[in-house]
Design a protein around this motif. Structure first.
Motif, mmCIF file in Angstrom:
data_model
loop_
_atom_site.group_PDB
_atom_site.id
_atom_site.type_symbol
_atom_site.label_atom_id
_atom_site.label_comp_id
_atom_site.label_asym_id
_atom_site.label_seq_id
_atom_site.Cartn_x
_atom_site.Cartn_y
_atom_site.Cartn_z
ATOM 1 N N TYR A 1 0.824 -1.208 0.000
ATOM 2 C CA TYR A 1 0.000 0.000 0.000
ATOM 3 C C TYR A 1 0.859 1.258 0.000
ATOM 4 C CZ TYR A 1 -4.479 -2.349 0.358
ATOM 5 O OH TYR A 1 -5.596 -3.088 0.070
ATOM 6 N N THR A 2 1.931 1.255 0.760
ATOM 7 C CA THR A 2 2.801 2.444 0.759
ATOM 8 C C THR A 2 3.507 2.595 -0.581
ATOM 9 O OG1 THR A 2 4.547 1.133 1.824
ATOM 10 C CG2 THR A 2 3.130 2.444 3.253
ATOM 11 N N GLN A 3 3.913 1.483 -1.183
ATOM 12 C CA GLN A 3 4.605 1.557 -2.473
ATOM 13 C C GLN A 3 3.696 2.067 -3.587
ATOM 14 O OE1 GLN A 3 6.368 -2.292 -3.241
ATOM 15 N NE2 GLN A 3 8.281 -1.759 -2.210
ATOM 16 N N VAL A 4 2.444 1.638 -3.589
ATOM 17 C CA VAL A 4 1.561 2.068 -4.677
ATOM 18 C C VAL A 4 1.270 3.567 -4.566
ATOM 19 C CG1 VAL A 4 -0.743 1.687 -3.631
ATOM 20 C CG2 VAL A 4 -0.403 1.302 -6.065
ATOM 21 N N ILE A 5 1.223 4.090 -3.340
ATOM 22 C CA ILE A 5 1.024 5.523 -3.161
ATOM 23 C C ILE A 5 2.273 6.282 -3.607
ATOM 24 C CG2 ILE A 5 0.544 7.353 -1.502
ATOM 25 C CD1 ILE A 5 -1.809 5.400 -2.080
ATOM 26 N N GLU A 6 3.441 5.776 -3.220
ATOM 27 C CA GLU A 6 4.694 6.426 -3.615
ATOM 28 C C GLU A 6 4.889 6.367 -5.133
ATOM 29 O OE1 GLU A 6 7.515 4.311 -1.280
ATOM 30 O OE2 GLU A 6 6.976 5.339 0.591
ATOM 31 N N PHE A 7 4.479 5.269 -5.758
ATOM 32 C CA PHE A 7 4.544 5.150 -7.209
ATOM 33 C C PHE A 7 3.733 6.257 -7.870
ATOM 34 C CE2 PHE A 7 3.150 3.761 -11.352
ATOM 35 C CZ PHE A 7 4.243 3.098 -11.895
ATOM 36 N N SER A 8 2.658 6.653 -7.209
ATOM 37 C CA SER A 8 1.778 7.688 -7.742
ATOM 38 C C SER A 8 2.281 9.097 -7.437
ATOM 39 C CB SER A 8 0.367 7.522 -7.165
ATOM 40 O OG SER A 8 -0.102 6.198 -7.349
ATOM 41 N N ALA A 9 3.512 9.189 -6.883
ATOM 42 C CA ALA A 9 4.134 10.477 -6.526
ATOM 43 C C ALA A 9 3.339 11.193 -5.437
ATOM 44 C CB ALA A 9 4.291 11.363 -7.752
ATOM 45 N N LEU A 10 2.783 10.412 -4.510
ATOM 46 C CA LEU A 10 2.024 10.946 -3.405
ATOM 47 C C LEU A 10 2.614 10.435 -2.094
ATOM 48 C CD1 LEU A 10 -1.439 10.204 -5.024
ATOM 49 C CD2 LEU A 10 -0.439 12.483 -4.751
ATOM 50 N N LYS A 11 2.093 10.909 -0.974
ATOM 51 C CA LYS A 11 2.589 10.510 0.335
ATOM 52 C C LYS A 11 1.500 9.753 1.082
ATOM 53 C CE LYS A 11 4.096 12.380 4.789
ATOM 54 N NZ LYS A 11 4.272 13.613 5.605
ATOM 55 N N CYS A 12 1.855 8.555 1.572
ATOM 56 C CA CYS A 12 0.906 7.768 2.369
ATOM 57 C C CYS A 12 0.960 8.282 3.807
ATOM 58 C CB CYS A 12 1.249 6.285 2.316
ATOM 59 S SG CYS A 12 0.012 5.230 3.113
ATOM 60 N N SER A 13 0.041 9.188 4.135
ATOM 61 C CA SER A 13 0.039 9.829 5.452
ATOM 62 C C SER A 13 -0.740 9.037 6.488
ATOM 63 C CB SER A 13 -0.551 11.233 5.350
ATOM 64 O OG SER A 13 0.257 12.053 4.535
ATOM 65 N N VAL A 14 -1.778 8.339 6.053
ATOM 66 C CA VAL A 14 -2.593 7.526 6.957
ATOM 67 C C VAL A 14 -2.825 6.174 6.299
ATOM 68 C CG1 VAL A 14 -4.798 7.300 8.159
ATOM 69 C CG2 VAL A 14 -3.771 9.562 7.879
ATOM 70 N N LEU A 15 -2.466 5.109 7.002
ATOM 71 C CA LEU A 15 -2.755 3.750 6.534
ATOM 72 C C LEU A 15 -3.720 3.136 7.536
ATOM 73 C CD1 LEU A 15 -2.310 1.627 4.429
ATOM 74 C CD2 LEU A 15 -0.237 0.898 5.630
ATOM 75 N N ASP A 16 -4.964 3.039 7.131
ATOM 76 C CA ASP A 16 -6.066 2.663 8.003
ATOM 77 C C ASP A 16 -6.500 1.226 7.699
ATOM 78 O OD1 ASP A 16 -8.117 2.946 9.855
ATOM 79 O OD2 ASP A 16 -8.881 4.801 8.995
ATOM 80 N N VAL A 17 -7.573 0.813 8.330
ATOM 81 C CA VAL A 17 -8.250 -0.450 8.045
ATOM 82 C C VAL A 17 -9.630 -0.095 7.496
ATOM 83 C CG1 VAL A 17 -9.196 -2.556 9.066
ATOM 84 C CG2 VAL A 17 -6.986 -1.672 9.853
ATOM 85 N N SER A 18 -10.055 -0.775 6.448
ATOM 86 C CA SER A 18 -11.320 -0.406 5.785
ATOM 87 C C SER A 18 -12.497 -0.366 6.751
ATOM 88 C CB SER A 18 -11.612 -1.375 4.640
ATOM 89 O OG SER A 18 -10.702 -1.193 3.584
ATOM 90 N N GLY A 19 -12.589 -1.347 7.643
ATOM 91 C CA GLY A 19 -13.694 -1.377 8.600
ATOM 92 C C GLY A 19 -13.700 -0.174 9.523
ATOM 93 N N PHE A 20 -12.498 0.295 9.916
ATOM 94 C CA PHE A 20 -12.408 1.461 10.778
ATOM 95 C C PHE A 20 -12.865 2.718 10.033
ATOM 96 C CE2 PHE A 20 -8.763 -0.214 13.693
ATOM 97 C CZ PHE A 20 -9.583 -1.263 14.069
ATOM 98 N N ALA A 21 -12.470 2.830 8.767
ATOM 99 C CA ALA A 21 -12.883 3.982 7.969
ATOM 100 C C ALA A 21 -14.400 3.994 7.790
ATOM 101 C CB ALA A 21 -12.189 3.955 6.613
ATOM 102 N N LEU A 22 -14.985 2.826 7.583
ATOM 103 C CA LEU A 22 -16.436 2.718 7.461
ATOM 104 C C LEU A 22 -17.112 3.200 8.744
ATOM 105 C CD1 LEU A 22 -18.809 1.562 5.684
ATOM 106 C CD2 LEU A 22 -18.519 -0.568 6.967
ATOM 107 N N ALA A 23 -16.573 2.778 9.882
ATOM 108 C CA ALA A 23 -17.129 3.197 11.171
ATOM 109 C C ALA A 23 -16.957 4.693 11.386
ATOM 110 C CB ALA A 23 -16.464 2.412 12.303
ATOM 111 N N ASN A 24 -15.863 5.244 10.900
ATOM 112 C CA ASN A 24 -15.623 6.678 11.020
ATOM 113 C C ASN A 24 -16.695 7.470 10.276
ATOM 114 O OD1 ASN A 24 -14.095 8.952 11.813
ATOM 115 N ND2 ASN A 24 -13.020 8.990 9.859
ATOM 116 N N SER A 25 -16.982 7.053 9.053
ATOM 117 C CA SER A 25 -18.024 7.713 8.272
ATOM 118 C C SER A 25 -19.388 7.553 8.942
ATOM 119 C CB SER A 25 -18.060 7.128 6.857
ATOM 120 O OG SER A 25 -19.063 7.749 6.082
ATOM 121 N N PHE A 26 -19.634 6.376 9.476
ATOM 122 C CA PHE A 26 -20.923 6.135 10.132
ATOM 123 C C PHE A 26 -21.124 7.061 11.320
ATOM 124 C CE2 PHE A 26 -23.565 4.087 13.339
ATOM 125 C CZ PHE A 26 -24.716 3.828 12.610
ATOM 126 N N GLU A 27 -20.090 7.194 12.171
ATOM 127 C CA GLU A 27 -20.238 8.023 13.365
ATOM 128 C C GLU A 27 -20.494 9.479 13.007
ATOM 129 O OE1 GLU A 27 -17.409 9.645 16.845
ATOM 130 O OE2 GLU A 27 -17.532 7.466 16.746
#
Length: 352
Positions: A148-174
């Protein structure tokens, strides 16, 4: 436990599609500034693993260019069997000592080589007794983290947050629905190959797992049962979802697969109950592209007895009216649960 941000691009990398979202967050709430959606390059993501970094990286670059984003910090999320989230109970201790204890606990609970995993944890507010503390243990294989970090770096971007999909879903829900005091809430996000299942109690995640069922199950079963190509099977499935005329056999296969998918959901509910002293859900919110499969939600509700409600990631998150029509938001809402949660993150987010 959940965070807000104005700085990152939320990026949800799935088996069949890549979703991108940017938010502006203020005291008045969150507003969607941009949203992008593109097909994932064929066979480039499998079971949560990014097997073709170059192809996915190019797709991300194209998506960033399309939405004309100037942000460089990415919040993305891992998913699949190489990620494990487990609630554990340990003797009560000073929070400063927990980090050292976590590695020892992980050796007992995580079925990966302890030397090849990345660990994180979150101390839950509740515990079974005054002498213990409940902790959410998160472990991911280092190889997956690197992908995941490599694919972001390949895109010339910075991986600032590496989360878990379920946690992100819960974040949106709250952010959209609040915490539902006194209720145990389930979230189901039906994707192409995985269904994220998250359980919230007192506004905190107490259970999170990726169930290996999704839209691909329906496509494969139609392919096998009717002797058509995988592409033809996918077209038949989508036609059925859109309520267009298809052979009766397609409906029969979908109905049978609904039962099989529901059995997987029920098994996870049984596991939840067995590991949490009989805890059951008061209700469950559902989303994801595959949640629109004819009869699926009705079958799950019938078999489990749990009231099912649609999850709208734009219930309180507003969208720039100059860029997004209500019709467009209705089209993308089933694909936006995880990515909106990621877009609400902040550079440097971390768990204790």
């Amino acid at each position: 436990m959940f965070f807000k941000s104005r700085k990152v691009i939320g990026l949800d990398i799935g088996t069949s599609s890549i979703k991108l979202a940017e938010m502006e967050v203020s005291g008045k709430g969150a507003q969607l500034l941009s949203f992008g959606f593109a097909p994932t390059p064929p066979n480039s993501v499998s079971g949560g693993e990014i097997v073709d970094i170059a192809s996915v990286g190019i797709a991300i670059q194209t998506l960033i260019a399309e939405v004309k984003s100037k942000r460089k910090n990415i919040a993305t999320a891992m998913w699949g069997t190489a990620v494990i989230v487990k609630k554990i109970t340990i003797p009560k201790m000073d929070k400063k000592l927990v980090r050292d204890q976590i590695r020892f606990e992980a050796e007992q609970y995580i079925p990966f080589d302890i030397n090849n995993i990345s660990l994180a944890h979150h101390i839950l507010a509740t515990s079974a007794t005054p002498d213990t503390m409940d902790i959410l243990l998160i472990a991911a294989q280092n190889e997956l983290v690197t992908q995941y970090t490599q694919v972001i770096e390949f895109s010339a971007l910075k991986c600032s947050v590496l989360d878990v999909s379920g946690f992100a879903l819960a974040n949106s829900f709250e952010v959209n629905y609040g915490k539902f005091p006194g209720e145990v809430i389930g979230l189901l996000n039906f994707g192409a190959s995985i269904t994220n299942f998250v359980v919230l109690q007192y506004g905190e995640i107490i259970f999170c797992r990726d169930i290996p069922v999704g839209g691909a199950n329906y496509t494969n079963e139609i392919h096998k049962a009717m002797g058509v190509t995988v592409g033809e099977a996918e077209a038949l499935k989508l036609s059925a979802v859109s309520r267009r005329d298809v052979p009766d056999d397609v409906h029969s296969v979908i109905s049978a697969t609904n039962e099989a998918v529901t059995e997987e959901i029920r098994s996870s509910l049984d596991f939840l109950s067995a590991t949490t002293n009989g805890l059951t859900l008061n209700r469950c919110f559902y989303t994801g592209g595959s949640s629109q499969t004819s009869g699926l939600i009705e079958t799950i509700s019938r078999v489990t007895g749990i009231p099912m409600e649609p999850f709208n990631p734009f219930a309180k998150i507003k969208a720039n009216p100059k860029k997004f029509s209500p019709e467009y938001l209705a089209q993308i809402k089933n694909f936006a649960g995880v990515v909106t949660g990621l877009a609400l993150r902040e550079e440097g987010d971390a768990r204790d």
